[in-house]
Design a protein around this motif. Sequence first.
Motif, PDB file in Angstrom:
ATOM      1  N   PRO A 289       0.819  -1.217   0.000  1.00  0.00           N
ATOM      2  CA  PRO A 289       0.000   0.000   0.000  1.00  0.00           C
ATOM      3  C   PRO A 289       0.853   1.268   0.000  1.00  0.00           C
ATOM      4  CG  PRO A 289      -0.888  -1.595   1.545  1.00  0.00           C
ATOM      5  CD  PRO A 289       0.429  -2.144   1.081  1.00  0.00           C
ATOM      6  N   GLU A 290       1.972   1.230   0.732  1.00  0.00           N
ATOM      7  CA  GLU A 290       2.844   2.404   0.787  1.00  0.00           C
ATOM      8  C   GLU A 290       3.399   2.747  -0.595  1.00  0.00           C
ATOM      9  OE1 GLU A 290       2.443   0.792   4.801  1.00  0.00           O
ATOM     10  OE2 GLU A 290       2.954  -0.134   2.880  1.00  0.00           O
TER      11      GLU A 290
ATOM     12  N   VAL B  64       0.635   4.261  -2.730  1.00  0.00           N
ATOM     13  CA  VAL B  64       0.369   5.645  -2.328  1.00  0.00           C
ATOM     14  C   VAL B  64       1.469   6.566  -2.843  1.00  0.00           C
ATOM     15  CG1 VAL B  64       0.301   7.192  -0.331  1.00  0.00           C
ATOM     16  CG2 VAL B  64      -1.035   5.072  -0.322  1.00  0.00           C
TER      17      VAL B  64
ATOM     18  N   ILE C 148       5.196   7.414   5.107  1.00  0.00           N
ATOM     19  CA  ILE C 148       3.886   6.853   4.799  1.00  0.00           C
ATOM     20  C   ILE C 148       3.664   5.709   5.779  1.00  0.00           C
ATOM     21  CG2 ILE C 148       2.416   5.725   3.084  1.00  0.00           C
ATOM     22  CD1 ILE C 148       4.161   6.935   0.897  1.00  0.00           C
ATOM     23  N   GLY C 149       2.594   5.784   6.537  1.00  0.00           N
ATOM     24  CA  GLY C 149       2.328   4.753   7.530  1.00  0.00           C
ATOM     25  C   GLY C 149       0.846   4.447   7.630  1.00  0.00           C
ATOM     26  N   LYS C 150       0.520   3.500   8.460  1.00  0.00           N
ATOM     27  CA  LYS C 150      -0.867   3.091   8.646  1.00  0.00           C
ATOM     28  C   LYS C 150      -1.661   4.229   9.274  1.00  0.00           C
ATOM     29  CE  LYS C 150      -3.623  -0.699  10.566  1.00  0.00           C
ATOM     30  NZ  LYS C 150      -3.572  -1.949  11.375  1.00  0.00           N
TER      31      LYS C 150
ATOM     32  N   ARG D 150      -3.662   5.265   4.237  1.00  0.00           N
ATOM     33  CA  ARG D 150      -2.321   5.509   4.754  1.00  0.00           C
ATOM     34  C   ARG D 150      -2.209   6.975   5.157  1.00  0.00           C
ATOM     35  NH1 ARG D 150      -0.201   0.558   5.749  1.00  0.00           N
ATOM     36  NH2 ARG D 150      -2.378  -0.066   5.550  1.00  0.00           N
ATOM     37  N   GLU D 151      -1.454   7.208   6.213  1.00  0.00           N
ATOM     38  CA  GLU D 151      -1.169   8.577   6.660  1.00  0.00           C
ATOM     39  C   GLU D 151       0.162   9.004   6.052  1.00  0.00           C
ATOM     40  OE1 GLU D 151      -1.767  10.030  10.938  1.00  0.00           O
ATOM     41  OE2 GLU D 151       0.425   9.782  10.775  1.00  0.00           O
ATOM     42  N   VAL D 152       0.163  10.156   5.396  1.00  0.00           N
ATOM     43  CA  VAL D 152       1.351  10.623   4.678  1.00  0.00           C
ATOM     44  C   VAL D 152       1.807  11.963   5.247  1.00  0.00           C
ATOM     45  CG1 VAL D 152       2.306  11.260   2.428  1.00  0.00           C
ATOM     46  CG2 VAL D 152       0.530   9.491   2.578  1.00  0.00           C
TER      47      VAL D 152
ATOM     48  N   TRP E 111      -4.127  12.006   3.849  1.00  0.00           N
ATOM     49  CA  TRP E 111      -4.499  10.600   3.910  1.00  0.00           C
ATOM     50  C   TRP E 111      -4.841  10.129   2.503  1.00  0.00           C
ATOM     51  CZ3 TRP E 111      -5.742  14.206   7.561  1.00  0.00           C
ATOM     52  CH2 TRP E 111      -5.283  13.953   8.865  1.00  0.00           C
TER      53      TRP E 111
ATOM     54  N   ASP F 270      -5.393   3.040   0.297  1.00  0.00           N
ATOM     55  CA  ASP F 270      -4.363   2.030   0.046  1.00  0.00           C
ATOM     56  C   ASP F 270      -4.200   1.699  -1.431  1.00  0.00           C
ATOM     57  OD1 ASP F 270      -3.925   1.935   2.735  1.00  0.00           O
ATOM     58  OD2 ASP F 270      -4.918   0.003   3.066  1.00  0.00           O
TER      59      ASP F 270
END
Length: 267
Positions: free
Chosen positions: A45-46, A49, A65-67, A74-76, A84, A87
């Motif tokens: 997903p990262e 994104v 980039i994380g959950k 994903r939170e960017v 956000w 995914d």
Amino acid sequence: MKRLVFAALFCLSLSACAQSTAPAAPAAAKPVATVKEPSFAAGTPEARVRDALRALNPRIQVESIGKAAIPGFREVIAGGQVIWVSDDGKYLFQGDLLDIAARKDLGDEAMAKVRRQVLATLPEADRIVYAPAGATKHTVVVLTDVECGYCRKFHTDIAEYTKRGIRVEYLAFPRAGIGSPDYRKMVAVWCASDRRKALTDAKNDRAVPEKPCARSPVDMQYNAGLRMGLEGTPMILDAAGHQLGGYLPPDALLERLDAMAKDNKAG
């Protein structure tokens, strides 16, 4: 007002967009330092994104980039902003994301974490510090500019802030950009033997002599301001990296800091 990430379509990076409201720097200005982008395994997903954001702007600078708290997103962190992205890389939103149960703005919490990390890289010896004569109740970091009207107003009351137990640690942020006349004034301040006097002189339109300086921290602090999401000066941060807004009078700042400290204890 938060900058829209869609502006990245027209800027070289989100960090570059942060300067859009300030006067343009001279053509000879030094470029903003780039951020090393993390690598992601293909098909994750990262990676999707990241690729989606690069489709918007091939030169966008992504820090992490994380959950996200929302399933399927994903939170960017990019250019001092939190966004956000789904995914699958198809959807993006920006704005306030509130955790109702915890009564927290998750975007603000994410940026506070980034700011703490950035501030940890900036030595205290490179800051211009005004400490209370007695006990310190609170510490704030203030990104300041010598030409900014509200920065000057804040500095005029510096004794009132310290009288209330607030320790003020100044960082340099020349709004006109690196290489500008404003920047050169701030380098002169930070290279002066008496930085506090030089800062007061500069904010009162008194000349500060330029002299050779082995190492000026102004470039580093300016780039740090962009990474921390600065949109205007002064930018006031508490010790945890939360942004308290722009200019606040002494009593209002103390009230805000006391309230935040109380909330943190209750939480």
